[in-house]
Write an enzyme that holds these catalytic residues in place. Structure first.
Site, PDB file in Angstrom:
ATOM      1  N   HIS A 264     -25.339  34.042  46.462  1.00  0.00           N
ATOM      2  CA  HIS A 264     -25.698  35.077  45.757  1.00  0.00           C
ATOM      3  C   HIS A 264     -26.864  34.652  44.872  1.00  0.00           C
ATOM      4  O   HIS A 264     -27.663  35.462  44.491  1.00  0.00           O
ATOM      5  CB  HIS A 264     -24.845  36.305  45.372  1.00  0.00           C
TER       6      HIS A 264
ATOM      7  N   ASP B 250     -18.882  31.645  48.957  1.00  0.00           N
ATOM      8  CA  ASP B 250     -20.403  31.997  48.226  1.00  0.00           C
ATOM      9  C   ASP B 250     -21.111  30.744  47.871  1.00  0.00           C
ATOM     10  O   ASP B 250     -21.218  30.598  46.662  1.00  0.00           O
ATOM     11  CB  ASP B 250     -19.789  33.125  46.934  1.00  0.00           C
TER      12      ASP B 250
ATOM     13  N   SER C 199     -22.566  32.202  37.569  1.00  0.00           N
ATOM     14  CA  SER C 199     -22.461  32.079  39.092  1.00  0.00           C
ATOM     15  C   SER C 199     -23.152  30.739  39.133  1.00  0.00           C
ATOM     16  O   SER C 199     -24.201  30.374  38.926  1.00  0.00           O
ATOM     17  CB  SER C 199     -23.616  33.295  39.510  1.00  0.00           C
TER      18      SER C 199
HETATM   19  N1  ASP Z   1     -20.474  37.552  40.169  1.00  0.00           N
HETATM   20  C1  ASP Z   1     -20.942  37.686  38.943  1.00  0.00           C
HETATM   21  C2  ASP Z   1     -22.444  37.739  38.867  1.00  0.00           C
HETATM   22  O1  ASP Z   1     -23.307  36.894  39.319  1.00  0.00           O
HETATM   23  C3  ASP Z   1     -20.304  36.275  38.193  1.00  0.00           C
HETATM   24  C4  ASP Z   1     -19.902  36.854  36.728  1.00  0.00           C
HETATM   25  O2  ASP Z   1     -20.311  37.734  36.108  1.00  0.00           O
HETATM   26  O3  ASP Z   1     -18.607  36.405  36.548  1.00  0.00           O
HETATM   27  O4  ASP Z   1     -22.733  38.688  38.033  1.00  0.00           O
END
Ligand code: ASP
Length: 753
Positions: A88, A224, A659
């Site tokens: 992502h 991911d 991330s």
């Molecule tokens: N998946 C989240 C993000 O990219 C990572 C997190 O906030 O822990 O916003």
């Protein structure tokens, strides 16, 4: 008396020990680990020293951690600059290289040689060279009697001086950030690489497996990750993209632990968490929970229902809107979880309790009363006053930056139109703007679908009109939209989209070819440009000034409150809120109980992917090859006991920006790649609960399994330093074999003498 002192000390020690044993809360500054955390970390299973994590005297882990693209984290995993981050985090790059013919989002992408690695203009990877406490230098000359403006001006000037001094004669950059709301300042010397190429990405059915349904949720089965490589010039220094650049040789890269991680094992996460607000007063939390989040959630729910439907019904739109959809839905779902978490923890009451304790302390001494007695009442007053402005700002951001794109596209014409209608036109500058605009036009239409945008306009503009206090709205709403269109934004949208010149790419490009002051004047009267400028004017003229003034007041109060909390409510090791600077957080791999009678194990396996598999489903389809590997249990070095681990959770205090961060074992080896938090943890940016807050990581063995067994990109694996019991045994056997041969040779030589 002495006895009493000793027992106080003992109690304090015991208390702090209890905390040491339990707490995983905290995002620590690497340069302070030695004094603040090293002992605690070692007592939890960390086998190295703080110097191994952060050092300015020798290579350390910090030399293998980068701020990726300014918003995520990445880590270096080979001596040839191979960089691992989340799928992502690399999503917009993967998307930008994708088309219906080369759909890397759906099919994945693997460069089978360095020549096939894809450049990404604008993408950066930033290393921290060193950091330093520069509080005294930044605050040099600042006095209590200064106005806030004077103070900020002096601070800014001081910062510029320090940055210039610290980078003179180097190719490094410098930034200085405020910590503890401006009570402390730290300097960061950085090195930013600009040639970062895409090396590999799994298909979205692996890299985004579970899509929105599984996002922020445990149990999770998402691979991911994506892989990039940093390129440097011949001197191993940053350079713009060039064919002549070579793979960067890092000062450190992470060895990869394929032996795996088990429940209870020490884990730490090293990266760039974006923003947390752990020390807010109750009034601020009240705004988030009862005003801001509901408005933002409604706005995104509205846009997502339109975008999701369009993506489902049109393959081209699916690619065009993939990155936009992810950006919108990620925060949308997080805010829902955050609000639930704040309610569940009774966060407002929690904060009120802290405030009651604080007030009791303040009342103990006249001096405290004098310094801090007015803080909480002033907070209350300012938060009340700023509410309509904050809400208008939230709506503006939601509609303008995440809503119908015609608004942002229209606003992007202003510089050119101003340049072209100047009394004295600077031809060279104008030409430059025209060329820039041509690139923008092409870029915009590549990922634009007008029917979807029109629907977004019709559905989202009324939210803005309904949510924002009347006197803060653009005049066009109160005049034209109300009077002529009876507040029917669909009709108003028909007028805007029907009349504007901005919706026709070919026409715009030909206009730009023969651009003139006359055309610019005509475009200034374009209804989309008028609307967008009215919205900007309303925001900058009616909302922003008062918002900024009140926000400055609140920030000033917050600076004092933060300081006062540290003095009056002492607890071991107050950590600074996240601010996109390098931090370390540590805890252990552990499950949790999200609800009564529910227990979550700390890891997931490939069998869970097979269980979630729904053929042809947008979210839960699984590539045939992965299912085959599962059937044959062909896991190679990456499996253990016939199982392929996929993800795990740990009690590491992380946030957005973490991330892509490395999850590291007690010996400094990579065991996972951080990518998310659990649904129950999403309030942790405001209040952290160690019993349920967990970060989610992809197990590094799954990452390598996908690269090697699924994608057949084993040339990448050969670049890495792998740690595995079988490999070690194999190496040992080889060593023993060589030794035996040498011994034999020697013996024979001796015999022959
Ligand atoms: N998946 C989240 C993000 O990219 C990572 C997190 O906030 O822990 O916003």
């Amino acid at each position: 008396m002495l006895k009493f002192r000793i027992s106080i000390l003992l109690v304090a020690l015991l208390l702090s020990n209890v905390r040491l044993v339990q707490a995983s809360e905290g995002m620590w500054l690497p340069l302070l680990l030695k004094s603040m955390n090293e002992g605690d970390m070692q007592s939890r299973g960390f086998k190295l020293t703080a110097e191994d994590i952060y050092s300015i005297n020798r290579n350390s882990m910090k030399d293998a951690v980068v701020h990726f693209g300014g918003g995520c984290t990445g880590e270096i995993i080979s001596s040839e600059g191979l960089l691992l981050t989340n799928h992502h985090c690399g999503y917009s790059q993967i998307q930008s290289h994708s088309s219906l013919e080369n759909d890397y989002l759906s099919n994945g992408f693997w460069a089978m040689s360095k020549e096939e690695e894809l450049p990404n203009p604008g993408l950066t990877a930033t290393f921290i060279i060193r950091m330093a406490d520069v509080t005294w230098k930044v605050l040099d000359g600042v006095t209590e009697s200064m106005s806030e403006e004077e103070r900020q001006k002096l601070i800014k000037d001081n910062m510029e001086k320090i940055k210039a001094q610290e980078t003179e004669g180097t190719h490094y950059d410098a930034s200085i950030k405020a910590f503890y709301y401006g009570n402390e300042y730290y300097l960061f010397i950085t090195e930013t690489f600009k040639d970062v190429r895409l090396v590999g990405a799994p298909p979205s059915s692996i890299g985004k497996f579970g899509f929105d349904t599984d996002n922020w949720v445990w149990p999770r089965h998402t691979g991911d990750f994506s892989i990039f490589r940093i390129y440097a010039n011949q001197d191993n220094q940053p350079a713009e993209y060039s064919k002549d650049n070579v793979p960067f040789t890092p000062r450190h890269h992470f060895p990869i632990n394929l032996n795996g991680v088990e429940e209870g094992d020490f884990t730490m996460v090293y990266g760039f968490p974006g923003r947390t607000e752990e020390y807010l007063p109750s009034y601020a939390v009240d705004y988030v929970l009862n005003v801001g989040n509901p408005a933002k959630i409604e706005s995104r729910r509205t846009s997502l229902s339109i975008i999701d439907a369009a993506m489902r019904s049109d393959a081209k739109v699916r690619i065009q809107y993939a990155a936009k959809q992810s950006r919108i839905s990620n925060a949308y779902k997080k805010w829902i979880g955050q609000s639930r978490g704040l309610k569940r923890l009774k966060a407002i009451e929690m904060k009120e309790k802290v405030e009651a304790e604080f007030t009791a302390k303040v009342n103990e001494k006249p001096k405290y009363k004098e310094d801090y007695g007015q803080l909480l009442p002033q907070f209350k007053e300012k938060y009340e006053a700023v509410k309509p402005y904050s809400l208008a700002r939230d709506y503006f951001i939601e509609i303008f930056y995440y809503g119908p794109e015609i608004l942002r596209f229209a606003s992007g014409w202003n510089t050119l139109l101003a340049e072209a209608t100047k009394a004295e036109v600077d031809e060279a500058k104008l030409q430059e703007e025209i060329e820039k605009q041509k690139r923008r036009v092409k870029g915009f239409f590549k990922n634009y679908h007008q029917p979807t945008d029109e629907k977004l306009f019709a559905a989202m503009m009324p939210l803005y009109q309904k949510g924002v206090q009347a006197n803060l709205q653009p005049d066009v709403f109160t005049n034209l939209v109300a009077k002529k269109y009876g507040n029917d934004f669909e009709k108003y949208g028909d007028f805007i989209y029907g009349k504007t010149l901005l919706m026709n790419e070919a026409n715009l490009l030909s206009i730009l070819d023969k651009f003139s002051g006359k055309i610019a004047k005509k475009m200034k009267a374009d209804p989309a440009i008028i609307l967008t400028n009215q919205m900007l004017d309303a925001y900058w003229g009616k909302v922003r000034p008062t918002y900024s003034n009140l926000k400055n007041d609140i920030d000033r109060l917050m600076r004092t409150y933060m300081d006062a909390q540290r003095i009056l409510l002492p607890k071991p090791n107050y950590y600074p809120d996240a601010n996109s600077t390098l931090r370390l957080t540590y805890g252990k791999m552990e499950g949790y109980n999200p609800a009564d009678a529910v227990t979550y194990r700390s890891y997931t396996t490939l069998s869970g992917i097979a269980q979630k598999y729904i053929p042809e489903s947008y979210e839960f389809d699984v590539p045939g090859k992965l299912l085959d590997l599962y059937e044959t249990k062909d896991y190679g070095l990456y499996g253990k006991n016939g199982e392929m681990r996929v993800c795990f959770i740990a009690s590491n205090h992380t946030s957005g920006g973490n991330s892509g961060s490395p999850v590291i074992d007690g010996e400094g080896n990579l065991i996972g790649l951080n990518f998310d938090r659990t649904w129950e943890s999403t309030m942790s940016d405001i209040v952290y609960d160690p019993t349920i807050c967990r970060n989610i990581a992809v197990d590094i063995r799954y990452v390598l399994f996908i690269i090697d067994k699924f994608a057949g990109a084993s040339h990448l694996i050969s670049e890495m330093d792998l740690i595995h019991a079988d490999l070690a045994a194999k190496k040992e056997a080889e060593r023993a074999k060589i030794k035996a041969e040498l011994d034999k040779e020697r013996e024979e030589r001796l015999k022959g003498q």
